[in-house]
Each structure stands twice: as structure tokens, then as C-alpha cells.
Design a protein around this motif. Structure first.
Motif, PDB file in Angstrom:
ATOM      1  N   ALA A  81       6.367  46.401  57.886  1.00  0.00           N
ATOM      2  CA  ALA A  81       7.788  46.651  57.695  1.00  0.00           C
ATOM      3  C   ALA A  81       8.084  46.769  56.213  1.00  0.00           C
ATOM      4  N   ALA A  82       9.053  47.622  55.895  1.00  0.00           N
ATOM      5  CA  ALA A  82       9.409  47.818  54.486  1.00  0.00           C
ATOM      6  C   ALA A  82       9.797  46.476  53.870  1.00  0.00           C
ATOM      7  N   ALA A  83       9.276  46.250  52.655  1.00  0.00           N
ATOM      8  CA  ALA A  83       9.575  44.983  51.985  1.00  0.00           C
ATOM      9  C   ALA A  83      10.924  45.032  51.289  1.00  0.00           C
ATOM     10  N   PHE A  84      11.303  46.230  50.874  1.00  0.00           N
ATOM     11  CA  PHE A  84      12.613  46.405  50.235  1.00  0.00           C
ATOM     12  C   PHE A  84      12.991  47.879  50.367  1.00  0.00           C
ATOM     13  N   PRO A  85      14.262  48.223  50.153  1.00  0.00           N
ATOM     14  CA  PRO A  85      14.698  49.606  50.394  1.00  0.00           C
ATOM     15  C   PRO A  85      13.981  50.618  49.494  1.00  0.00           C
ATOM     16  N   ALA A  86      13.800  51.812  50.019  1.00  0.00           N
ATOM     17  CA  ALA A  86      13.072  52.864  49.286  1.00  0.00           C
ATOM     18  C   ALA A  86      13.824  53.347  48.057  1.00  0.00           C
ATOM     19  N   ASP A  87      15.116  53.013  47.984  1.00  0.00           N
ATOM     20  CA  ASP A  87      15.871  53.412  46.791  1.00  0.00           C
ATOM     21  C   ASP A  87      16.274  52.201  45.945  1.00  0.00           C
ATOM     22  N   ALA A  88      15.461  51.153  46.058  1.00  0.00           N
ATOM     23  CA  ALA A  88      15.785  49.898  45.360  1.00  0.00           C
ATOM     24  C   ALA A  88      15.765  50.070  43.847  1.00  0.00           C
ATOM     25  N   LEU A  89      16.413  49.117  43.183  1.00  0.00           N
ATOM     26  CA  LEU A  89      16.390  49.091  41.716  1.00  0.00           C
ATOM     27  C   LEU A  89      15.082  48.446  41.248  1.00  0.00           C
ATOM     28  N   ILE A  90      14.406  49.120  40.333  1.00  0.00           N
ATOM     29  CA  ILE A  90      13.182  48.594  39.731  1.00  0.00           C
ATOM     30  C   ILE A  90      13.472  48.361  38.249  1.00  0.00           C
ATOM     31  N   GLY A  91      13.247  47.160  37.775  1.00  0.00           N
ATOM     32  CA  GLY A  91      13.440  46.861  36.355  1.00  0.00           C
ATOM     33  C   GLY A  91      12.119  47.006  35.615  1.00  0.00           C
ATOM     34  N   GLY A 143      19.995  42.833  40.791  1.00  0.00           N
ATOM     35  CA  GLY A 143      19.352  42.918  42.109  1.00  0.00           C
ATOM     36  C   GLY A 143      18.047  43.705  42.132  1.00  0.00           C
ATOM     37  N   ALA A 144      17.353  43.773  40.992  1.00  0.00           N
ATOM     38  CA  ALA A 144      16.069  44.490  40.977  1.00  0.00           C
ATOM     39  C   ALA A 144      15.111  43.873  41.989  1.00  0.00           C
ATOM     40  N   LYS A 145      14.414  44.728  42.730  1.00  0.00           N
ATOM     41  CA  LYS A 145      13.480  44.234  43.751  1.00  0.00           C
ATOM     42  C   LYS A 145      12.084  44.032  43.166  1.00  0.00           C
ATOM     43  N   VAL A 146      11.799  44.772  42.112  1.00  0.00           N
ATOM     44  CA  VAL A 146      10.539  44.565  41.388  1.00  0.00           C
ATOM     45  C   VAL A 146      10.871  44.575  39.905  1.00  0.00           C
ATOM     46  N   GLY A 168      13.771  36.689  44.944  1.00  0.00           N
ATOM     47  CA  GLY A 168      13.011  37.479  45.922  1.00  0.00           C
ATOM     48  C   GLY A 168      12.316  38.689  45.312  1.00  0.00           C
ATOM     49  N   ALA A 169      12.428  38.852  43.989  1.00  0.00           N
ATOM     50  CA  ALA A 169      11.804  40.020  43.360  1.00  0.00           C
ATOM     51  C   ALA A 169      10.293  39.817  43.213  1.00  0.00           C
ATOM     52  N   ILE A 170       9.598  40.931  43.139  1.00  0.00           N
ATOM     53  CA  ILE A 170       8.158  40.932  42.852  1.00  0.00           C
ATOM     54  C   ILE A 170       8.011  41.148  41.351  1.00  0.00           C
ATOM     55  N   VAL A 171       7.094  40.403  40.725  1.00  0.00           N
ATOM     56  CA  VAL A 171       6.902  40.520  39.271  1.00  0.00           C
ATOM     57  C   VAL A 171       5.508  41.098  38.992  1.00  0.00           C
ATOM     58  N   ILE A 172       5.499  42.164  38.209  1.00  0.00           N
ATOM     59  CA  ILE A 172       4.230  42.805  37.850  1.00  0.00           C
ATOM     60  C   ILE A 172       4.065  42.764  36.332  1.00  0.00           C
ATOM     61  N   ALA A 173       2.960  42.203  35.877  1.00  0.00           N
ATOM     62  CA  ALA A 173       2.637  42.224  34.433  1.00  0.00           C
ATOM     63  C   ALA A 173       2.013  43.576  34.130  1.00  0.00           C
ATOM     64  N   TYR A 174       2.595  44.274  33.173  1.00  0.00           N
ATOM     65  CA  TYR A 174       2.170  45.630  32.830  1.00  0.00           C
ATOM     66  C   TYR A 174       1.507  45.624  31.452  1.00  0.00           C
ATOM     67  N   ASP A 175       0.269  46.028  31.395  1.00  0.00           N
ATOM     68  CA  ASP A 175      -0.525  46.149  30.153  1.00  0.00           C
ATOM     69  C   ASP A 175      -0.868  44.793  29.532  1.00  0.00           C
ATOM     70  N   ARG A 176       0.091  43.895  29.448  1.00  0.00           N
ATOM     71  CA  ARG A 176      -0.126  42.570  28.869  1.00  0.00           C
ATOM     72  C   ARG A 176       0.071  41.515  29.952  1.00  0.00           C
ATOM     73  N   LEU A 177      -0.857  40.572  30.024  1.00  0.00           N
ATOM     74  CA  LEU A 177      -0.763  39.529  31.043  1.00  0.00           C
ATOM     75  C   LEU A 177       0.418  38.596  30.754  1.00  0.00           C
TER      76      LEU A 177
END
Ligand code: BGC
Length: 408
Positions: A81-91, A143-146, A168-177
Motif C-alpha cells: 500500500a502507498a506509504a504516502f500520497p504520490a503528490d506529497a511534499l518532499i523537503g 507536512g513533508a513526507k520525506v 511520520g516523515a522518512i529521513v534520508i541522509a544525502y551525500d553526507r551521513l
């Protein structure tokens, strides 16, 4: 092809400022990782990984799982099932504009997130850590989902990231841990330990080409100590250089060999240039400087500027990022090497990770165990960096519409 404004902080040092040359941010053919054989052999870093133990980036070598990681494999999930809407806000919280790659990333995230159907909030934090903290907090409020974070200081975002996770957001480290926090879900980056290994090998090979036998006089530079990558680059390079220092092949004339002695605060060109000026005055009135380990292109050009201003021959200088002015310098026979970490591919793989997560799938992780951030092991998606010298520049940038013409 669109271009981006050269608004890098490095322009303070006029002599090394990047001027007038736009860098493409097109994603067309974004999967086009250079495939040519690097001039410097692409050693597996096994045996080198232990070097990070002293770094405080425990286990962050990450080298072993990365070989062959193209980031192109299919996500292993996506049918849930979709974890969050396909047009969600991504920060997307980016650090300071300390190198071209960050500016490229900004443009790519804006266009590619929109193309993938998401809403995008992409921010730079040129004002420093507290600005980045505030930006992340604002993304949570909106309300960013990621939240994708290229941290200025990966250890200073704990409470903001915890708030993001609590929302409830997912956090991704980008380039730097992101360090010392449980509030990070994934890490996506080029294999930074391997970047350092390739730099160390390039330095040795470049010097051997000029002068077949040592001993060689060298100096070492590292990046900004608040950036988690800086120590990893340095450890990777030292895994190659230290044995040669120990056996007398390399002589660090200044004696400055420890990370803390060789760091460059804020990744600022003027700081590297000042330190190089001081090293030349203090240690190279008669000694010849054969090589300099530079962690990136911005600092490499600052080091070369300093050496030229002192009227000395340009030593072998390494770099990273494939910045326009450094590729020109390499083709002109000045800077010796750089690293290609094609930002198009890193952003592309990040967007793939986001769309997989959106559908409720599991992202493509190719190193589930190396990136211990001090609190948890962060599952990583690593891409392979490529060393570039004058010898392989043409093949390396064949698919880069901005850099390719510079190699003709
Ligand atoms: C990036 C490098 C860059 C440096 C300075 C590092 O974290 O990985 O590519 O040169 O930051 O911007």
C-alpha cells in the motif's frame, strides 16, 4: 541545456573563482555513469575499511559493498500500500554552496521532484547550522513526507530530525551521513571512503609519472571537520598514503599529518590558500613540493593558486567533484586529478528511492552494514566514484554535455 548561476562561496578568492561557465543539470541520460576504465586502478578497499575506526565515523568506510553499485537495480518492493500520497511534499535541505555539485543538486531536485509528481521544498542553508535546523523544522511543519538532508554538520540536527520522525516523515541522509541520531532511515551517497582511496592512488601515480623514484615531498589537506565526509575522504586517502609515509617514500615536510592539523574550515578556498601560503613560506624555500593531497576541486585550485603566486612549479594536486574550472585545469596539465561523482545519478537514484518508498516498497540498499552513525547502522545506497585524469577525461565525461566539450 540549462545553466546555473555561479554563486559559490569560493568566489571570494578571485583567482580561483569559477566564472561564466554554466554546468548542465540535465537529467537526460542521467543513468549514464561513465564506464571507462579509470586511469587509477579501482581497488577494492578491503583492508582499508578498518582505517575509519579512529575517525569517529566508526565503520563508515562503506567501500566493500559499493563495487559495481550502479544504483540502477530495480527496487525490491513497491507492491504494498502507498506509504504516502504520490503528490506529497518532499523537503530537501542542502548545506552551503561550497562546491558546484550542491548547486547542481538544487536544480535537479527542483525539476526532477516535480517531474516525478511530488511537491518540492528545496533549501540551502548558507547562513549555517541554525538556518538548516530552522529549515528542517519548517519542512516538518509544512507536512513533508520525506526529508532529504545534505547536512552542514551531520551531528547538529538531532532534535529537528527526531521531530521529523515523530511527524511520520522518512529521513534520508544525502551525500553526507547524519551522525549520532536514530532519526535517519537511509543514506544515499557516492562511496566516500573509496573517493579518498582513489585520491591517494592518484597522488602516488601522478608523482611517479613526473619523477619515477621517491622520496617525494608532499602536503596533506582535508575538508571541513563538521562535514562527516571530510574524515572519511582523509581516511581513505591515508589508507594508501600512510604506508608510504611510514616506509619513507613520502615525506610530509611540514610534519602535519593528522586530520585535525590539515582540515579546511568550511571547505573554504581562502582557508586552504592561506595554509598553503604558510606551508610554502615555512618549509619550501629550498625543498621542492612534489604533491598535495587535496580533498576537492575548490581547494585544489586554491592550492595551485598559492603555489603559482609563490613562483613555484605546480605539484601533483588531487581533487574531487569534476568542477568546470578544474576539468579545464586538468586538460591544461595543471591540476592532476579529480573525481567524477555525477550529481545527475545521485539525484536520480534519490528520486527512485522516493518513488519506491511512496509506493510502500523497499529501497535498493547495497550496503546494509557499513554506515554506523554512532547510534545505528544506516542502510546505504552507494554509487561508485570514478577517478579522472587527463588520460581518461574524454571517456569519463562522454555523457556530460557540459564537461565533454572541455575534453576535446
Ligand atoms: C561532498 C564533496 C564536496 C564537499 C564540499 C562533501 O560533503 O561530498 O563532493 O566537495 O562536500 O562541498
Amino acid at each position: 541545456m540549462r545553466t546555473f548561476a555561479k554563486v559559490l562561496a569560493v568566489t571570494a578568492v578571485a583567482a580561483i573563482a569559477v566564472t561564466g561557465c554554466g554546468r548542465s543539470n540535465t537529467t537526460t541520460g542521467g543513468g549514464a555513469a561513465p564506464t571507462s576504465a579509470p586511469a587509477v586502478s579501482d581497488v577494492p578497499a578491503s583492508g582499508a575499511s578498518g582505517a575509519s575506526d579512529t575517525s569517529g565515523t566508526s565503520g563508515a568506510s562503506g567501500a566493500s559493498g559499493a563495487s559495481g553499485a550502479s544504483g540502477s537495480s530495480e527496487p525490491s518492493g513497491g507492491s504494498g500500500a502507498a506509504a504516502f500520497p504520490a503528490d506529497a511534499l518532499i523537503g530537501v535541505a542542502l548545506p552551503q554552496k561550497t562546491s558546484e555539485n550542491w548547486v547542481l543538486a538544487e536544480n535537479l531536485f527542483k525539476t526532477d521532484l516535480a517531474a516525478a509528481g511530488f511537491k518540492a521544498d528545496v533549501q540551502f542553508a548558507n547562513g549555517g547550522v541554525s538556518e538548516q535546523q530552522n529549515q528542517i523544522t519548517a519542512m516538518v511543519t509544512k507536512g513533508a513526507k520525506v526529508i532529504v538532508v545534505g547536512a552542514i554538520d551531520g551531528s547538529q540536527l538531532g532534535s529537528q530530525l527526531k521531530a521529523a520522525k515523530d511527524s511520520g516523515a522518512i529521513v534520508i541522509a544525502y551525500d553526507r551521513l547524519l551522525k549520532n541520531t536514530a532519526a535517519v532511515d537511509y543514506y544515499i551517497a557516492y562511496d566516500n571512503f573509496k573517493v579518498g582511496v582513489l585520491q591517494g592512488k592518484a597522488l602516488l601515480e601522478g608523482m611517479a609519472k613526473k619523477k619515477p623514484k621517491g622520496p617525494y615531498n608532499i602536503e596533506l589537506f582535508a575538508g571541513s571537520p563538521d562535514d562527516a565526509n571530510a574524515q572519511v575522504f582523509f581516511d581513505g586517502a591515508m589508507s594508501i598514503l600512510k604506508p608510504k609515509i611510514d616506509d619513507g617514500t613520502l615525506k610530509v615536510t611540514s610534519g602535519q599529518k593528522d586530520f585535525q592539523q590539515v582540515v579546511t574550515q568550511g571547505w573554504k578556498a581562502e582557508n586552504a590558500q592561506k595554509r598553503m601560503d604558510a606551508l610554502l613560506t615555512a618549509h619550501y624555500t629550498s625543498a621542492v613540493l612534489d604533491g598535495v593531497l587535496s580533498p576537492n576541486d575548490t581547494l585544489a585550485r586554491a592550492i595551485i593558486t598559492s603555489v603559482k603566486a609563490a613562483g613555484k612549479p605546480v605539484p601533483v594536486v588531487t581533487g574531487q567533484d569534476s568542477e568546470v574550472e578544474s576539468v579545464k585545469s586538468i586538460m591544461a596539465g595543471e591540476q592532476y586529478s579529480t573525481i567524477n561523482k555525477d550529481t545527475r545519478n545521485l539525484v536520480k537514484d534519490t528520486i527512485t528511492m522516493l518513488t519506491t518508498l511512496q509506493k510502500g516498497g523497499k529501497p535498493d540498499i547495497n550496503d546494509p552494514k557499513s554506515y554506523n552513525n554512532g547510534v545505528k547502522v544506516v542502510p546505504a545506497h552507494l554509487l561508485p566514484p570514478l577517478i579522472v585524469t587527463k588520460e581518461n577525461a574524454k571517456e569519463a565525461y562522454a555523457n556530460d554535455p557540459t564537461l565533454s566539450p572541455l575534453t576535446k
